[in-house]
Design a protein around this motif. Structure first.
Motif, mmCIF file in Angstrom:
data_model
loop_
_atom_site.group_PDB
_atom_site.id
_atom_site.type_symbol
_atom_site.label_atom_id
_atom_site.label_comp_id
_atom_site.label_asym_id
_atom_site.label_seq_id
_atom_site.Cartn_x
_atom_site.Cartn_y
_atom_site.Cartn_z
ATOM 1 N N VAL A 234 0.832 -1.208 0.000
ATOM 2 C CA VAL A 234 0.000 0.000 0.000
ATOM 3 C C VAL A 234 0.864 1.255 0.000
ATOM 4 O O VAL A 234 0.651 2.185 -0.796
ATOM 5 C CB VAL A 234 -0.943 0.000 1.223
ATOM 6 C CG1 VAL A 234 -1.650 1.349 1.361
ATOM 7 C CG2 VAL A 234 -1.971 -1.123 1.094
ATOM 8 N N SER A 235 1.845 1.305 0.882
ATOM 9 C CA SER A 235 2.679 2.508 0.977
ATOM 10 C C SER A 235 3.537 2.688 -0.272
ATOM 11 O O SER A 235 3.749 3.816 -0.727
ATOM 12 C CB SER A 235 3.568 2.440 2.223
ATOM 13 O OG SER A 235 4.429 1.313 2.169
ATOM 14 N N GLU A 236 4.016 1.588 -0.838
ATOM 15 C CA GLU A 236 4.819 1.684 -2.054
ATOM 16 C C GLU A 236 3.985 2.164 -3.233
ATOM 17 O O GLU A 236 4.463 2.944 -4.066
ATOM 18 C CB GLU A 236 5.457 0.329 -2.368
ATOM 19 C CG GLU A 236 6.585 -0.066 -1.435
ATOM 20 C CD GLU A 236 7.048 -1.487 -1.661
ATOM 21 O OE1 GLU A 236 8.260 -1.743 -1.519
ATOM 22 O OE2 GLU A 236 6.203 -2.356 -1.976
ATOM 23 N N GLY A 237 2.732 1.725 -3.298
ATOM 24 C CA GLY A 237 1.850 2.185 -4.361
ATOM 25 C C GLY A 237 1.574 3.675 -4.270
ATOM 26 O O GLY A 237 1.608 4.398 -5.272
ATOM 27 N N ALA A 238 1.312 4.144 -3.060
ATOM 28 C CA ALA A 238 1.052 5.571 -2.864
ATOM 29 C C ALA A 238 2.292 6.394 -3.207
ATOM 30 O O ALA A 238 2.193 7.465 -3.824
ATOM 31 C CB ALA A 238 0.629 5.829 -1.420
ATOM 32 N N GLU A 239 3.463 5.896 -2.819
ATOM 33 C CA GLU A 239 4.705 6.612 -3.113
ATOM 34 C C GLU A 239 4.963 6.659 -4.615
ATOM 35 O O GLU A 239 5.413 7.673 -5.148
ATOM 36 C CB GLU A 239 5.875 5.934 -2.408
ATOM 37 C CG GLU A 239 7.200 6.665 -2.592
ATOM 38 C CD GLU A 239 8.356 5.973 -1.895
ATOM 39 O OE1 GLU A 239 9.441 6.580 -1.806
ATOM 40 O OE2 GLU A 239 8.185 4.833 -1.440
ATOM 41 N N GLU B 250 -7.345 0.879 -15.800
ATOM 42 C CA GLU B 250 -6.749 0.436 -14.546
ATOM 43 C C GLU B 250 -7.675 -0.436 -13.693
ATOM 44 O O GLU B 250 -7.206 -1.363 -13.023
ATOM 45 C CB GLU B 250 -6.290 1.653 -13.719
ATOM 46 C CG GLU B 250 -5.004 2.299 -14.216
ATOM 47 C CD GLU B 250 -5.237 3.355 -15.286
ATOM 48 O OE1 GLU B 250 -4.303 4.117 -15.563
ATOM 49 O OE2 GLU B 250 -6.358 3.400 -15.839
ATOM 50 N N VAL B 251 -9.001 -0.144 -13.681
ATOM 51 C CA VAL B 251 -9.884 -0.936 -12.810
ATOM 52 C C VAL B 251 -9.934 -2.394 -13.236
ATOM 53 O O VAL B 251 -10.277 -3.265 -12.429
ATOM 54 C CB VAL B 251 -11.306 -0.336 -12.739
ATOM 55 C CG1 VAL B 251 -11.269 1.054 -12.111
ATOM 56 C CG2 VAL B 251 -11.977 -0.303 -14.106
ATOM 57 N N SER B 252 -9.576 -2.690 -14.487
ATOM 58 C CA SER B 252 -9.535 -4.092 -14.927
ATOM 59 C C SER B 252 -8.354 -4.833 -14.304
ATOM 60 O O SER B 252 -8.278 -6.065 -14.379
ATOM 61 C CB SER B 252 -9.450 -4.169 -16.457
ATOM 62 O OG SER B 252 -8.201 -3.697 -16.932
ATOM 63 N N LEU B 253 -7.435 -4.082 -13.668
ATOM 64 C CA LEU B 253 -6.298 -4.672 -12.969
ATOM 65 C C LEU B 253 -6.463 -4.583 -11.450
ATOM 66 O O LEU B 253 -5.551 -4.925 -10.698
ATOM 67 C CB LEU B 253 -5.006 -3.952 -13.373
ATOM 68 C CG LEU B 253 -4.646 -3.986 -14.861
ATOM 69 C CD1 LEU B 253 -3.428 -3.102 -15.126
ATOM 70 C CD2 LEU B 253 -4.385 -5.410 -15.322
ATOM 71 N N GLY B 254 -7.633 -4.090 -11.000
ATOM 72 C CA GLY B 254 -7.877 -3.980 -9.570
ATOM 73 C C GLY B 254 -7.259 -2.760 -8.929
ATOM 74 O O GLY B 254 -7.048 -2.713 -7.716
ATOM 75 N N VAL B 255 -6.975 -1.725 -9.739
ATOM 76 C CA VAL B 255 -6.380 -0.492 -9.224
ATOM 77 C C VAL B 255 -7.077 0.672 -9.916
ATOM 78 O O VAL B 255 -7.960 0.461 -10.756
ATOM 79 C CB VAL B 255 -4.841 -0.508 -9.497
ATOM 80 C CG1 VAL B 255 -4.534 -0.353 -10.976
ATOM 81 C CG2 VAL B 255 -4.113 0.528 -8.652
ATOM 82 N N ILE B 256 -6.758 1.894 -9.569
ATOM 83 C CA ILE B 256 -7.339 3.065 -10.234
ATOM 84 C C ILE B 256 -6.213 3.871 -10.876
ATOM 85 O O ILE B 256 -5.042 3.671 -10.573
ATOM 86 C CB ILE B 256 -8.148 3.947 -9.252
ATOM 87 C CG1 ILE B 256 -7.215 4.691 -8.282
ATOM 88 C CG2 ILE B 256 -9.179 3.125 -8.508
ATOM 89 C CD1 ILE B 256 -7.926 5.799 -7.502
ATOM 90 N N PRO B 257 -6.542 4.782 -11.766
ATOM 91 C CA PRO B 257 -5.500 5.665 -12.306
ATOM 92 C C PRO B 257 -4.783 6.390 -11.170
ATOM 93 O O PRO B 257 -5.424 6.883 -10.242
ATOM 94 C CB PRO B 257 -6.284 6.642 -13.189
ATOM 95 C CG PRO B 257 -7.516 5.884 -13.572
ATOM 96 C CD PRO B 257 -7.858 5.055 -12.371
ATOM 97 N N GLY B 258 -3.452 6.468 -11.263
ATOM 98 C CA GLY B 258 -2.688 7.061 -10.177
ATOM 99 C C GLY B 258 -1.816 8.230 -10.572
ATOM 100 O O GLY B 258 -1.142 8.823 -9.738
ATOM 101 N N TYR B 259 -1.833 8.562 -11.858
ATOM 102 C CA TYR B 259 -1.008 9.672 -12.337
ATOM 103 C C TYR B 259 -1.876 10.842 -12.799
ATOM 104 O O TYR B 259 -1.584 11.509 -13.773
ATOM 105 C CB TYR B 259 -0.090 9.207 -13.465
ATOM 106 C CG TYR B 259 1.049 8.316 -13.032
ATOM 107 C CD1 TYR B 259 1.730 8.538 -11.833
ATOM 108 C CD2 TYR B 259 1.467 7.253 -13.823
ATOM 109 C CE1 TYR B 259 2.777 7.722 -11.427
ATOM 110 C CE2 TYR B 259 2.521 6.433 -13.432
ATOM 111 C CZ TYR B 259 3.175 6.670 -12.243
ATOM 112 O OH TYR B 259 4.224 5.859 -11.855
ATOM 113 N N GLY B 260 -2.961 11.075 -12.051
ATOM 114 C CA GLY B 260 -3.813 12.235 -12.321
ATOM 115 C C GLY B 260 -5.005 11.962 -13.213
ATOM 116 O O GLY B 260 -5.765 12.874 -13.518
#
Length: 260
Positions: free
Chosen positions: A76-81, A135-145
């Motif tokens: 979690v922390s690595e993803g946020a970073e 991204e949601v097809s990979l279980g995540v959301i867009p993270g670069y804006g």
């Protein structure tokens, strides 16, 4: 400056930055993000560069996404970073450059690739381009804006649909939605980008930088865009470009702007 993952050229005031990882469909890894930051930082400082074109190598992809292999096992922390560093060093950095950046989308612009294109000041596309945030097809959301810039460009409802369905837009659909300004055959894409860049270069680089700042201010929380416009409008009166522009108009000649 030599890079491993990107190519840079500059001619007659127009710089072209090409993401060059064709075997990976130009996917963004950490090294490429860092190289792009370094390239844009150097070009912003180069007074000879008045416009920047960003594109991908070959004819399949602008950027097909982020390099998933780099973060598939992140915590979690690595993803946020990862998101925070990427936004600060590249995506927000590009958006706030005073030198105009045109995204020439020459194929797939997915995930981080579309987010990078949206960070540019505007976009043009080849007719084979496909754009989306899957991204949601990979279980995540867009993270670069992506969750912020896509609604700004196409509206909340359309952005919600595209992100939730992980769907793709064709180039023409992207144009209709307001995501890109122009669509042309791929062979004409860089020609159009250069043509637009040349039109930009006729104008005051200092005024363009101030206009970019004022436009961006409208989308920043806690910032009064009108106040930024008033400030930048007033500051323009103290520049050599203002004196040259108004003088040339009154004297019925073409201005020669120096960016001072």
């Amino acid at each position: 400056m030599n890079f491993e993952n990107i190519l840079t050229t500059s001619e007659n005031g127009i710089a072209t930055v090409t993401i060059n990882r064709p075997t990976k469909l130009n996917a963004l890894n950490k090294a490429t993000i860092q190289e792009l930051h370094m390239a844009f930082e150097a070009l912003e400082k180069d007074e000879k560069v008045r416009a920047i074109i960003l594109t991908g190598s070959e004819n399949k992809a602008f950027v097909a996404g982020a390099d998933i292999s780099e973060f598939a096992d992140f915590s979690v922390s690595e993803g946020a970073e990862l998101a925070a560093k990427g936004q600060a060093s590249l995506f927000d950095f590009v958006e706030n450059l005073k030198t105009p950046v045109i995204a020439a989308v020459n194929g797939f612009a997915l995930g981080g690739g579309l987010e990078l294109a949206m960070a540019c000041h505007f976009r043009i596309a080849s007719d084979n381009a496909k754009m989306g945030l899957p991204e949601v097809s990979l279980g995540v959301i867009p993270g670069y804006g992506g969750t912020q810039r896509l609604p700004q460009l196409v509206g909340k409802g359309k952005a919600m649909e595209l992100i939730m369905t992980a769907g793709m837009l064709s180039a023409e659909e992207a144009k209709t939605a307001g995501l890109v300004n122009h669509v042309v055959p791929q062979a004409e894409l860089l020609e159009l980008a250069n043509s637009i860049a040349q039109k930009i270069m006729r104008n005051s680089p200092l005024a363009i930088g101030k206009a970019i700042e004022a436009i961006n201010a409208n989308f920043k929380d806690g910032v009064d865009g009108y106040a930024i416009e008033i400030k930048n409008f007033g500051e323009s009166f103290g520049t050599e470009d203002f004196k040259e522009g108004t003088g040339a108009f009154l004297e019925k000649r073409k201005p020669v702007f120096t960016g001072k």
